[in-house]
Design a protein around this motif. Sequence first.
Motif, PDB file in Angstrom:
ATOM      1  N   CYS A 104       4.066  -2.490  12.141  1.00 17.93           N
ATOM      2  CA  CYS A 104       5.342  -1.756  11.989  1.00 17.93           C
ATOM      3  C   CYS A 104       5.101  -0.393  11.371  1.00 17.93           C
ATOM      4  O   CYS A 104       4.494  -0.294  10.295  1.00 17.93           O
ATOM      5  CB  CYS A 104       6.283  -2.560  11.109  1.00 17.93           C
ATOM      6  SG  CYS A 104       7.770  -1.627  10.677  1.00 17.93           S
ATOM      7  N   ILE A 164      10.462  -0.326  13.491  1.00 12.13           N
ATOM      8  CA  ILE A 164       9.230  -0.837  14.108  1.00 12.13           C
ATOM      9  C   ILE A 164       8.575   0.240  14.983  1.00 12.13           C
ATOM     10  O   ILE A 164       7.360   0.325  15.071  1.00 12.13           O
ATOM     11  CB  ILE A 164       9.545  -2.099  14.955  1.00 12.13           C
ATOM     12  CG1 ILE A 164       9.983  -3.235  14.036  1.00 12.13           C
ATOM     13  CG2 ILE A 164       8.332  -2.542  15.767  1.00 12.13           C
ATOM     14  CD1 ILE A 164      10.568  -4.430  14.772  1.00 12.13           C
ATOM     15  N   PHE A 191      16.653 -11.426  12.046  1.00 15.43           N
ATOM     16  CA  PHE A 191      15.567 -10.768  11.307  1.00 15.43           C
ATOM     17  C   PHE A 191      16.123  -9.640  10.412  1.00 15.43           C
ATOM     18  O   PHE A 191      15.708  -9.479   9.263  1.00 15.43           O
ATOM     19  CB  PHE A 191      14.576 -10.204  12.334  1.00 15.43           C
ATOM     20  CG  PHE A 191      13.408  -9.481  11.758  1.00 15.43           C
ATOM     21  CD1 PHE A 191      12.490 -10.139  10.945  1.00 15.43           C
ATOM     22  CD2 PHE A 191      13.189  -8.138  12.046  1.00 15.43           C
ATOM     23  CE1 PHE A 191      11.385  -9.459  10.421  1.00 15.43           C
ATOM     24  CE2 PHE A 191      12.094  -7.459  11.539  1.00 15.43           C
ATOM     25  CZ  PHE A 191      11.193  -8.122  10.712  1.00 15.43           C
ATOM     26  N   CYS A 212      14.241  -7.683   7.439  1.00 15.36           N
ATOM     27  CA  CYS A 212      14.272  -6.221   7.583  1.00 15.36           C
ATOM     28  C   CYS A 212      15.682  -5.733   7.243  1.00 15.36           C
ATOM     29  O   CYS A 212      16.370  -5.111   8.047  1.00 15.36           O
ATOM     30  CB  CYS A 212      13.882  -5.814   9.000  1.00 15.36           C
ATOM     31  SG  CYS A 212      13.505  -4.062   9.137  1.00 15.36           S
ATOM     32  N   GLY A 222       7.285   1.505  10.084  1.00 18.91           N
ATOM     33  CA  GLY A 222       8.252   1.822   9.021  1.00 18.91           C
ATOM     34  C   GLY A 222       8.045   1.024   7.762  1.00 18.91           C
ATOM     35  O   GLY A 222       8.888   1.072   6.855  1.00 18.91           O
ATOM     36  N   LYS A 223       6.947   0.279   7.686  1.00 18.13           N
ATOM     37  CA  LYS A 223       6.790  -0.593   6.504  1.00 18.13           C
ATOM     38  C   LYS A 223       6.716   0.225   5.215  1.00 18.13           C
ATOM     39  O   LYS A 223       6.158   1.317   5.195  1.00 18.13           O
ATOM     40  CB  LYS A 223       5.566  -1.500   6.633  1.00 18.13           C
ATOM     41  CG  LYS A 223       4.244  -0.801   6.575  1.00 18.13           C
ATOM     42  CD  LYS A 223       3.127  -1.826   6.526  1.00 18.13           C
ATOM     43  CE  LYS A 223       1.782  -1.169   6.721  1.00 18.13           C
ATOM     44  NZ  LYS A 223       1.504  -0.773   8.097  1.00 18.13           N
ATOM     45  N   LEU A 226       5.627  -8.729  10.606  1.00 17.89           N
ATOM     46  CA  LEU A 226       5.445  -7.593  11.521  1.00 17.89           C
ATOM     47  C   LEU A 226       4.754  -6.412  10.831  1.00 17.89           C
ATOM     48  O   LEU A 226       4.537  -5.363  11.439  1.00 17.89           O
ATOM     49  CB  LEU A 226       6.810  -7.119  12.062  1.00 17.89           C
ATOM     50  CG  LEU A 226       7.455  -7.901  13.216  1.00 17.89           C
ATOM     51  CD1 LEU A 226       7.776  -9.327  12.819  1.00 17.89           C
ATOM     52  CD2 LEU A 226       8.718  -7.205  13.705  1.00 17.89           C
ATOM     53  N   LYS A 227       4.416  -6.599   9.565  1.00 24.20           N
ATOM     54  CA  LYS A 227       3.962  -5.440   8.778  1.00 24.20           C
ATOM     55  C   LYS A 227       2.655  -4.819   9.284  1.00 24.20           C
ATOM     56  O   LYS A 227       2.421  -3.632   9.084  1.00 24.20           O
ATOM     57  CB  LYS A 227       3.874  -5.769   7.294  1.00 24.20           C
ATOM     58  CG  LYS A 227       2.834  -6.775   6.887  1.00 24.20           C
ATOM     59  CD  LYS A 227       2.849  -6.896   5.353  1.00 24.20           C
ATOM     60  CE  LYS A 227       1.831  -7.827   4.811  1.00 24.20           C
ATOM     61  NZ  LYS A 227       2.023  -9.253   5.192  1.00 24.20           N
ATOM     62  N   CYS A 287       9.160  -5.910   3.227  1.00 16.82           N
ATOM     63  CA  CYS A 287       7.937  -5.639   3.986  1.00 16.82           C
ATOM     64  C   CYS A 287       6.759  -6.504   3.513  1.00 16.82           C
ATOM     65  O   CYS A 287       5.913  -6.891   4.315  1.00 16.82           O
ATOM     66  CB  CYS A 287       7.568  -4.166   3.890  1.00 16.82           C
ATOM     67  SG  CYS A 287       8.872  -3.076   4.493  1.00 16.82           S
TER      68      CYS A 287
HETATM   69  S1  SF4 Z   1       7.402  -4.231   7.850  1.00 20.13           S
HETATM   70 FE1  SF4 Z   1       8.786  -3.118   9.238  1.00 20.13          FE
HETATM   71  S2  SF4 Z   1       9.903  -4.700  10.321  1.00 20.13           S
HETATM   72 FE2  SF4 Z   1       9.005  -5.653   8.521  1.00 20.13          FE
HETATM   73  S3  SF4 Z   1      10.592  -5.548   6.940  1.00 20.13           S
HETATM   74 FE3  SF4 Z   1       9.290  -3.754   6.721  1.00 20.13          FE
HETATM   75  S4  SF4 Z   1      10.301  -2.136   7.898  1.00 20.13           S
HETATM   76 FE4  SF4 Z   1      11.162  -4.109   8.571  1.00 20.13          FE
END
Ligand code: SF4
Length: 214
Positions: A209, A154, A188, A193, A211-212, A205-206, A200
């Motif tokens: 985030c 995140i 979560f 995640c 790291g998506k 949270l995408k 994602c």
């Molecule tokens: S968007 Fe970010 S927090 Fe959500 S699953 Fe993907 S890497 Fe994980």
Amino acid sequence: MGSDMKKRKILAEKTVDELRRLYPDASCSLDYDDPYFFLVRAILSAQCTDIRVNKTVEELKDIAGSAEEVLKLGEERLGEVIKPCGLYRAKAKNIIKTTSIFINEWNSKIPENIDELVSCPGIGRKIGNLLLGELYGIPALVVDTHFKRVTKRIGLTDSDDPSRVEEDVCEVTDPSVWISLGHMAVAFGRDICVARSPKCGICPLKDFCRGKES
Ligand code: SF4
């Protein structure tokens, strides 16, 4: 306050809000019976599922129902009982050492401060913080493998070192959310995640985030 800190604070707020919507009732999945056996469960939970830990501790309690009786079992016999939880030799050693300290130095009461807890072999910050939060409701952040992975993806931390992750996240969150944030992040990390192929596409949270995966 630096701009990086401000950004992380906003990110942390959004993360906590979304996780609360997803997991309003997140709680510890280790059973609680009494403080001593909760400590045993915490030690056994390293690289083992909470379901297996809970089952194994029930079996242990049929044989040894108190700290004194566990100590009497000794490392070898205890190791046989807790074998299903894995790493059983090291865990039996830690439990026996910790049990001896619990009885002889702590007067059969789990201390309420992290420094005393981590001075005991077999208790690191993860277990220490879990005990503080679950037994005493003292704000403490439990950084396990899910928590580390999720918060780094995140963008709440750049570190893989659990102590640093704890510091980074504590810095940008209110102590009142630490206990539940640990539980929510684990849920979560197990559901969405996940370590390999995070979901994602369906993640709430995408939008924020870093790291998506597309
Ligand atoms: S968007 Fe970010 S927090 Fe959500 S699953 Fe993907 S890497 Fe994980």
